[in-house]
Write a protein that holds these residues in place. Structure first.
Motif, short mmCIF file in Angstrom:
data_model
loop_
_atom_site.label_atom_id
_atom_site.label_comp_id
_atom_site.label_asym_id
_atom_site.label_seq_id
_atom_site.Cartn_x
_atom_site.Cartn_y
_atom_site.Cartn_z
N ASN A 38 39.41 4.62 50.60
CA ASN A 38 38.36 4.57 49.91
C ASN A 38 37.92 6.17 49.60
OD1 ASN A 38 36.05 4.11 48.13
ND2 ASN A 38 34.99 3.41 50.06
N PRO A 39 38.14 6.77 48.65
CA PRO A 39 37.48 8.16 48.37
C PRO A 39 36.24 8.44 47.91
CG PRO A 39 39.20 7.75 46.63
CD PRO A 39 38.97 6.36 47.63
N ALA A 40 35.75 7.25 47.41
CA ALA A 40 34.38 7.21 46.73
C ALA A 40 33.49 7.45 47.92
CB ALA A 40 34.20 5.91 46.03
N PRO A 41 32.24 7.96 47.37
CA PRO A 41 30.77 8.15 48.26
C PRO A 41 30.27 6.94 48.19
CG PRO A 41 30.48 9.14 45.93
CD PRO A 41 31.93 8.57 45.83
N ARG A 42 30.73 5.69 48.13
CA ARG A 42 29.92 4.38 48.10
C ARG A 42 30.83 3.42 48.92
NH1 ARG A 42 32.02 1.04 44.29
NH2 ARG A 42 33.36 2.16 42.62
N GLU A 43 30.21 2.74 49.36
CA GLU A 43 30.81 1.21 50.02
C GLU A 43 31.69 0.65 49.11
OE1 GLU A 43 29.12 -2.48 51.99
OE2 GLU A 43 29.48 -0.92 53.80
N VAL A 44 32.82 -0.10 49.41
CA VAL A 44 33.77 -0.77 48.44
C VAL A 44 34.17 -2.20 49.11
CG1 VAL A 44 35.56 -1.01 47.17
CG2 VAL A 44 34.58 1.02 47.05
N THR A 45 33.80 -3.14 48.53
CA THR A 45 34.11 -4.38 49.32
C THR A 45 35.18 -5.04 48.53
OG1 THR A 45 31.97 -4.94 50.08
CG2 THR A 45 33.60 -6.62 49.76
N LEU A 46 36.50 -5.27 48.90
CA LEU A 46 37.68 -5.94 48.41
C LEU A 46 37.52 -7.34 48.80
CD1 LEU A 46 40.57 -3.44 49.44
CD2 LEU A 46 39.36 -3.59 47.18
N PRO A 47 37.32 -8.32 47.72
CA PRO A 47 37.36 -9.62 48.00
C PRO A 47 38.56 -10.43 48.47
CG PRO A 47 37.42 -9.24 45.72
CD PRO A 47 37.51 -7.78 46.44
N ARG A 48 38.32 -11.50 48.58
CA ARG A 48 39.38 -12.36 49.42
C ARG A 48 40.97 -11.99 48.59
NH1 ARG A 48 40.62 -16.49 52.78
NH2 ARG A 48 38.33 -16.46 53.48
N TRP A 49 41.95 -11.98 49.33
CA TRP A 49 43.22 -11.58 48.67
C TRP A 49 44.24 -12.42 49.25
CZ3 TRP A 49 46.45 -8.55 51.92
CH2 TRP A 49 45.75 -8.12 53.06
N ARG A 50 45.37 -12.29 48.56
CA ARG A 50 46.57 -13.08 49.36
C ARG A 50 48.01 -12.28 49.29
NH1 ARG A 50 43.85 -15.50 45.10
NH2 ARG A 50 45.11 -14.45 43.63
N LEU A 51 48.67 -12.66 50.23
CA LEU A 51 50.06 -12.26 50.13
C LEU A 51 51.18 -13.30 50.15
CD1 LEU A 51 50.11 -9.49 53.40
CD2 LEU A 51 50.28 -9.07 50.75
N LEU A 52 51.93 -13.18 49.22
CA LEU A 52 53.11 -14.15 49.08
C LEU A 52 53.98 -14.15 50.49
CD1 LEU A 52 54.42 -16.28 47.44
CD2 LEU A 52 56.06 -14.65 46.75
N VAL A 53 53.95 -15.11 51.14
CA VAL A 53 54.76 -15.37 52.42
C VAL A 53 56.26 -15.58 51.82
CG1 VAL A 53 55.33 -16.56 54.56
CG2 VAL A 53 53.03 -16.27 53.59
#
Length: 581
Positions: A183-198
């Motif tokens: 995260n290069p930004a000067p603010r906090e970033v939240t990545l929401p729920r995500w998925r990986l294909l098994v």
């Protein structure tokens, strides 16, 4: 057996065949919609993802995907770039469309003939494709570069986070993914729920049992979970339906040590980092439209599974690195055991694991001495019969003793014909008087039942026996079909017929006096087994046939001995001090 008994037996047989028909019609491959059978050049067309509810703060532009909804076309992707990682066992093709694994070829395993076996062959979504961070997008374009024996994919998410994915081969069947968010930004970033294909659990043959296509997970508490292909079908009995067919099934929400998809003999296992484990597994069933059209009916179905991960919070100027290991290979016990994290439990032996694991160990070590697995099964069977030879001989002696008591038993049966309870009491008294155990002949059978069940269970996933030939058998994990009747399409499998024939001979040898209707019925009972074992793996009827032949020889040897002369057992006198007043 009286009329009621025959009527009950007939109902049981009809019920068994009706149940088989019910399972085939209700749990068979679903019919594929005609509209989906057209080939779409766009890699995202027809690609379906299940919905997951994003927890915490969602990034801008995140949209919810409805279950089973086809994703609309997004901006055209640039030309696909591919890279290859290869070792002695695997050939892994990676794609810039998703920055993930398009397919995994097992170089030393075969599907049909000389055709190589490829995992994720019929899926339009690559293994380890990450979704959930961009609006209704199934595939994203990555920059691709190859650095020696590693392949690196990179892209920038819509919120400015830099995502790098580095792939390399760990060992024979292991693929390693090092994934980093920055995260290069000067603010906090939240990545929401995500998925990986098994991956996708896919059958190799059309006749593969649907129950072998499944997804598994192991919770942090050590509980094994399972979702199989039949779970998507409707549930009911005799026309009463209590569950409609399902298009999506997800697991309970719990931290998971690993997740996997599997077929009858192969598996793709995702081992996530302990610091960022998935907490849900989402599964869908979909027709494999590109499956070879040979055979009858619609194409079979596969089971696709995604691992769902919780939110990721990146402070200003921070980065997060995680490592994922993917095992893609045969379900060999020794290979799975070496992975750790109890991945060998994907074999799902259940209660019978205590007998299956020693059987596998014996088979594999015998194969180091004997080059052919058919010979290994024969030697293995002879070894089991040698261990139980004294027990079987004792059981045959009990059978001769029962034969000697037969005249007296008939007298009691005639005398107390109208008093069945009295007759049973007198029979037990007669057995005690001459020291005969009426169930003594059942003990060897009871002892060998766990071995038979363990052997049956082992064959459900014994990849060691795949493509192993013996005599006319081309594959010990397939039926020993030598021809097919052209009119009715019935396969001719000699080994189950030989197995049933030897079983009938053995039953007649064990009870030659078939005056009792129940005895005659038991002698022909093996014919009913033919319906269940006719299309089973050839290794099981081979084991059973050899077992029958040895038992026939032993029974013939024991029955040549004369009928023993029975003597009354002397009653034991009560011992002890007598008390006087």
């Amino acid at each position: 057996m009286d009329r009621k008994g025959w009527f009950g037996l007939s109902l049981c047989v009809i019920g068994l065949f009706a149940w088989q028909w019910y399972v085939i019609t209700h749990y068979g491959p679903p019919h594929a919609p005609k509209a989906e059978q057209t080939t779409n050049p766009n890699p995202e067309a027809g690609l379906k993802l299940p919905s997951t509810v994003s927890e915490g703060t969602a990034s801008e532009g995140i949209g919810e995907i409805e279950p089973g909804e086809a994703l609309p076309n997004s901006t055209n992707l640039p030309p696909e770039e591919t890279a290859v990682l290869e070792n002695s066992e695997l050939k892994v093709i990676l794609t810039s469309w998703g920055g993930a694994i398009r397919s995994i070829e097992l170089k030393n395993q075969r599907a049909h003939g000389d055709e190589p076996l490829v995992l994720n062959r019929f899926s339009r979504e690559p293994v380890l494709n990450v979704t959930g961070w961009e609006e209704r997008s199934a595939l994203a374009a990555y920059r691709c570069s190859q650095e020696g024996k590693e392949v690196v994919f990179a892209r920038t998410l819509v919120n400015g986070v830099e995502l790098r994915r580095r792939y390399r081969l760990n060992s024979e069947y292991e693929i390693r993914l090092d994934q980093q968010w920055a995260n290069p930004a000067p603010r906090e970033v939240t990545l929401p729920r995500w998925r990986l294909l098994v991956g996708v659990g896919e059958p190799i043959h059309r006749q593969d049992p649907p129950g072998s296509i499944a997804a598994n997970w192991l919770s942090a508490q050590g509980k094994l979970g399972r979702i199989s292909l039949p779970d998507f079908g409707s549930a009911g009995f005799l026309g009463f339906q209590w569950r409609s067919p399902r298009s999506l099934i997800d697991s309970p929400k719990e931290s998971m040590r690993w997740v996997a998809v599997k077929s009858q003999f192969y598996a793709t296992i995702l081992l996530p980092p302990g610091t960022l484990p998935p907490d849900r597994l989402i599964c869908v069933s979909e027709p494999l439209l590109d499956f070879p059209r040979g055979g009858k009916g619609q194409p079979p179905s596969g089971l696709k599974a995604w691992a769902s991960f919780p939110d990721i919070v990146l402070p200003p100027g921070s980065s997060l690195a995680t490592t994922y290991t993917v095992f893609a290979g045969p379900k060999e016990y020794s290979l799975l055991k070496s992975l750790g994290s109890e991945t060998d439990r994907i074999l799902d032996y259940g209660f019978w694991g205590w007998i299956v694991k020693p059987l596998i160990w014996c088979m594999v070590h015998l194969h180091q001495i004997l080059p052919n697995y058919g010979v290994v099964i024969i030697v293995f069977t002879l070894g089991i019969k040698a261990v139980f030879w004294p027990l079987q001989s004792k059981a045959n002696r009990h059978m001769k003793e029962m034969q000697a008591l037969s005249p007296r038993v008939k007298e009691l049966q005639a005398q107390y014909k109208e008093q069945p309870e009295k007759m049973q009491a007198e029979l037990m008294k007669l057995y005690r008087e001459f020291g005969v155990n009426p169930v003594g002949g059942c003990l060897p059978v009871a002892v060998q039942v766990p071995i038979f069940i363990g052997f049956y269970t082992m064959l459900q996933s014994a990849v060691e026996l795949r493509h192993q030939s013996f005599l006319w058998i081309h594959d010990l994990t397939r039926p020993d079909t030598v021809a097919t009747l052209p009119v009715i399409g019935l396969d001719i499998n000699p080994l189950p017929l030989i197995m049933v024939g030897t079983q009938i001979i053995l039953a007649r040898m064990s009870s030659p006096a078939a005056e009792n209707p129940q005895t005659r019925m038991m002698q022909w009972m093996p014919v009913f087994f033919l319906a269940f074992f006719y299309n089973f793996a050839a290794a099981l009827p081979l084991y059973w046939t050899v077992n029958n032949i040895v038992s026939m020889a032993q029974t013939y040897w024991n029955l040549r001995k004369p009928v023993p002369t029975l003597h009354r057992v002397k009653k034991q006198k009560a011992s002890g001090l007598s008390l006087r007043k």
